[in-house]
Structure formats: structure tokens, C-alpha cells
Design a protein around this motif. Structure first.
Motif, mmCIF file in Angstrom:
data_model
loop_
_atom_site.group_PDB
_atom_site.id
_atom_site.type_symbol
_atom_site.label_atom_id
_atom_site.label_comp_id
_atom_site.label_asym_id
_atom_site.label_seq_id
_atom_site.Cartn_x
_atom_site.Cartn_y
_atom_site.Cartn_z
ATOM 1 N N LEU A 103 -14.018 -63.451 -36.353
ATOM 2 C CA LEU A 103 -15.063 -63.856 -37.299
ATOM 3 C C LEU A 103 -16.024 -64.896 -36.711
ATOM 4 N N PRO A 104 -15.549 -65.969 -36.057
ATOM 5 C CA PRO A 104 -16.501 -66.925 -35.496
ATOM 6 C C PRO A 104 -17.425 -66.306 -34.443
ATOM 7 N N THR A 105 -16.928 -65.328 -33.697
ATOM 8 C CA THR A 105 -17.766 -64.651 -32.708
ATOM 9 C C THR A 105 -18.891 -63.886 -33.375
ATOM 10 N N ILE A 106 -18.560 -63.177 -34.452
ATOM 11 C CA ILE A 106 -19.582 -62.424 -35.177
ATOM 12 C C ILE A 106 -20.566 -63.364 -35.852
ATOM 13 N N ASP A 107 -20.074 -64.445 -36.444
ATOM 14 C CA ASP A 107 -20.971 -65.432 -37.051
ATOM 15 C C ASP A 107 -21.953 -65.970 -36.021
ATOM 16 N N GLY A 108 -21.445 -66.257 -34.814
ATOM 17 C CA GLY A 108 -22.302 -66.792 -33.771
ATOM 18 C C GLY A 108 -23.375 -65.799 -33.357
ATOM 19 N N ALA A 109 -23.002 -64.527 -33.262
ATOM 20 C CA ALA A 109 -23.973 -63.502 -32.887
ATOM 21 C C ALA A 109 -25.054 -63.357 -33.958
ATOM 22 N N ILE A 110 -24.645 -63.372 -35.211
ATOM 23 C CA ILE A 110 -25.615 -63.279 -36.305
ATOM 24 C C ILE A 110 -26.546 -64.486 -36.283
ATOM 25 N N GLY A 111 -25.973 -65.661 -36.034
ATOM 26 C CA GLY A 111 -26.778 -66.875 -35.941
ATOM 27 C C GLY A 111 -27.784 -66.834 -34.809
ATOM 28 N N ASP A 112 -27.447 -66.068 -33.760
ATOM 29 C CA ASP A 112 -28.356 -65.934 -32.611
ATOM 30 C C ASP A 112 -29.371 -64.815 -32.808
ATOM 31 N N GLY A 113 -29.324 -64.156 -33.960
ATOM 32 C CA GLY A 113 -30.320 -63.131 -34.253
ATOM 33 C C GLY A 113 -29.898 -61.703 -34.004
ATOM 34 N N THR A 114 -28.625 -61.463 -33.635
ATOM 35 C CA THR A 114 -28.165 -60.092 -33.438
ATOM 36 C C THR A 114 -28.206 -59.348 -34.773
ATOM 37 N N ARG A 115 -28.719 -58.133 -34.749
ATOM 38 C CA ARG A 115 -28.956 -57.386 -35.979
ATOM 39 C C ARG A 115 -27.691 -56.663 -36.454
ATOM 40 N N VAL A 116 -26.723 -57.456 -36.860
ATOM 41 C CA VAL A 116 -25.505 -56.944 -37.489
ATOM 42 C C VAL A 116 -25.229 -57.789 -38.724
ATOM 43 N N THR A 117 -24.430 -57.247 -39.622
ATOM 44 C CA THR A 117 -24.037 -57.985 -40.819
ATOM 45 C C THR A 117 -22.579 -57.684 -41.131
ATOM 46 N N THR A 118 -21.864 -58.658 -41.652
ATOM 47 C CA THR A 118 -20.448 -58.454 -41.938
ATOM 48 C C THR A 118 -20.264 -57.563 -43.165
ATOM 49 N N VAL A 119 -19.142 -56.827 -43.173
ATOM 50 C CA VAL A 119 -18.769 -56.040 -44.341
ATOM 51 C C VAL A 119 -17.302 -56.339 -44.661
ATOM 52 N N GLY A 120 -17.036 -56.603 -45.925
ATOM 53 C CA GLY A 120 -15.668 -56.871 -46.352
ATOM 54 C C GLY A 120 -15.147 -58.201 -45.830
#
Length: 200
Positions: A114-131
Motif C-alpha cells: 500500500l505505501p508503494t502504491i500511495d507513493g506512486a499515486i502521489g508522484d502522478g502515476t495514473r493508477v487508483t486503488t480499488v478495495g
């Protein structure tokens, strides 16, 4: 790590021969989170059925997707993977990020900590969490089980230090500071509390 007396950090995943490693009690947990590329517009884990999911080769997420994950005494049981979803293993999380950032990624989902995905989203990567996180993998220190008798004093010292850092809240504070969540405990509902809402 047979023959070594050095401790090792890792998720308490059941080894082919559990007698090889002796884990201390977990000092934290690694929540595995699913995300989807923004372009596809998916909004639920169920919509990843039959889709490709990018994840790191040899990691907890890959074992979960392939149905081979065997956690030792999990606080929460892992969720069921999306039906017929196919793992797309890559060398590092950065490979998933790079492909998602370039557009037209060969996968619909991304599974990582989760922290890795949060960091990527914070850096502008075009992904979003589901569930919510699909796996809360225990993280602990392991020793060579065959050397446990010889290393009794070292094992006790490490266990005492980790217990102290847990009891006085140091690990929780560092987790919130560096990871954005208190990952020293698993929430009863499996939903992580962001740092802004977590108790200091």
C-alpha cells in the motif's frame, strides 16, 4: 539462510520446510493493495476478473495471485483473488509504475504494498486503488532454526528490543512517519488508517 546466524527480515510466509527458519513475533504488517490504471476506469476488485495484474516476481502478491500463499497465523485471512486473473511478474515495482506512466500498459491492475502504491499515486502515476488491502502479511525477524540454540542470547536480545520499541510506541510512530500508516497492527476491519487520522 541455512548455516548462517544472521537475522533476516521478511514476511512470515510458510517456507517449504518450516524447520529452516524460526520467526520472532511480527513487529509489523505489509498490506498488499490492488490498484487499476485510470484509463480503464475499473472501480472494484471484482472487475479485475480475467485481467492481467502487474506484480513483483517472487513477492507476496504474486503468491496470492497464483494461489500459493501460505501465511503463518495471519491476523486476517487473505481475500480471494479476482477470478481467472493472470499475474504479470516483473523485476521491481518500478517496472509496473513505468508501464502505467507510459500509457497503454499491458495490464489492468497493479498489486503492491500500500505505501508503494500511495507513493506512486502521489508522484502522478495514473493508477487508483480499488478495495481494501487483500493481504496483511506479517513482517518479522527470522533466524536459522538450526542455529537457534547457539544464538539464544542474540535472539532474546532482538526480541527484547523489538518488544520495547513496540510497547513504547516507537515503531508505530516511525511507521506513520515513513509509511503513512501505523502498520504495526492490523485494523479489525482490515482498512488502514492514514497518518492524518492515526494516533501519534
Amino acid at each position: 539462510m541455512t548455516g548462517s546466524t544472521s537475522p533476516s527480515r521478511g514476511s512470515a510466509i510458510q517456507a517449504p520446510d518450516p524447520s529452516l527458519l524460526s520467526f520472532l513475533r511480527p513487529y509489523g504488517f505489509d498490506p498488499q493493495q490492488l490498484a487499476v490504471t485510470v484509463e480503464l476506469g475499473l472501480t472494484s476488485v471484482e472487475e479485475l476478473a480475467g485481467q492481467s495484474i502487474c506484480t513483483t516476481d517472487g513477492d507476496t502478491g504474486l503468491a496470492w495471485l497464483e494461489g500459493t500463499l501460505a501465511l503463518v497465523d495471519p491476523t486476517l485471512p487473505p481475500a480471494e483473488p479476482p477470478k481467472d486473473a493472470a499475474a504479470l511478474p516483473v523485476a521491481t515495482d518500478e517496472d509496473c509504475v513505468a508501464q502505467a506512466a507510459a500509457g497503454g500498459a499491458p495490464f489492468a491492475g497493479w498489486l503492491a504494498s500500500l505505501p508503494t502504491i500511495d507513493g506512486a499515486i502521489g508522484d502522478g502515476t495514473r493508477v487508483t486503488t480499488v478495495g481494501d488491502p487483500v493481504v496483511w502479511a506479517p513482517v518479522g525477524v527470522a533466524f536459522d532454526a538450526k542455529a537457534a540454540d547457539d544464538d539464544a542470547s542474540l535472539i532474546q536480545a532482538v526480541d527484547t528490543a523489538l518488544t520495547s520499541l513496540t510497547d513504547d510506541g516507537t515503531l508505530a510512530k516511525q511507521s506513520i512517519r515513513f509509511l503513512g500508516y501505523d502498520l504495526t497492527v492490523v485494523p479489525e476491519d482490515g482498512v488502514p488508517v492514514p497518518a492524518a487520522s492515526a494516533a501519534p
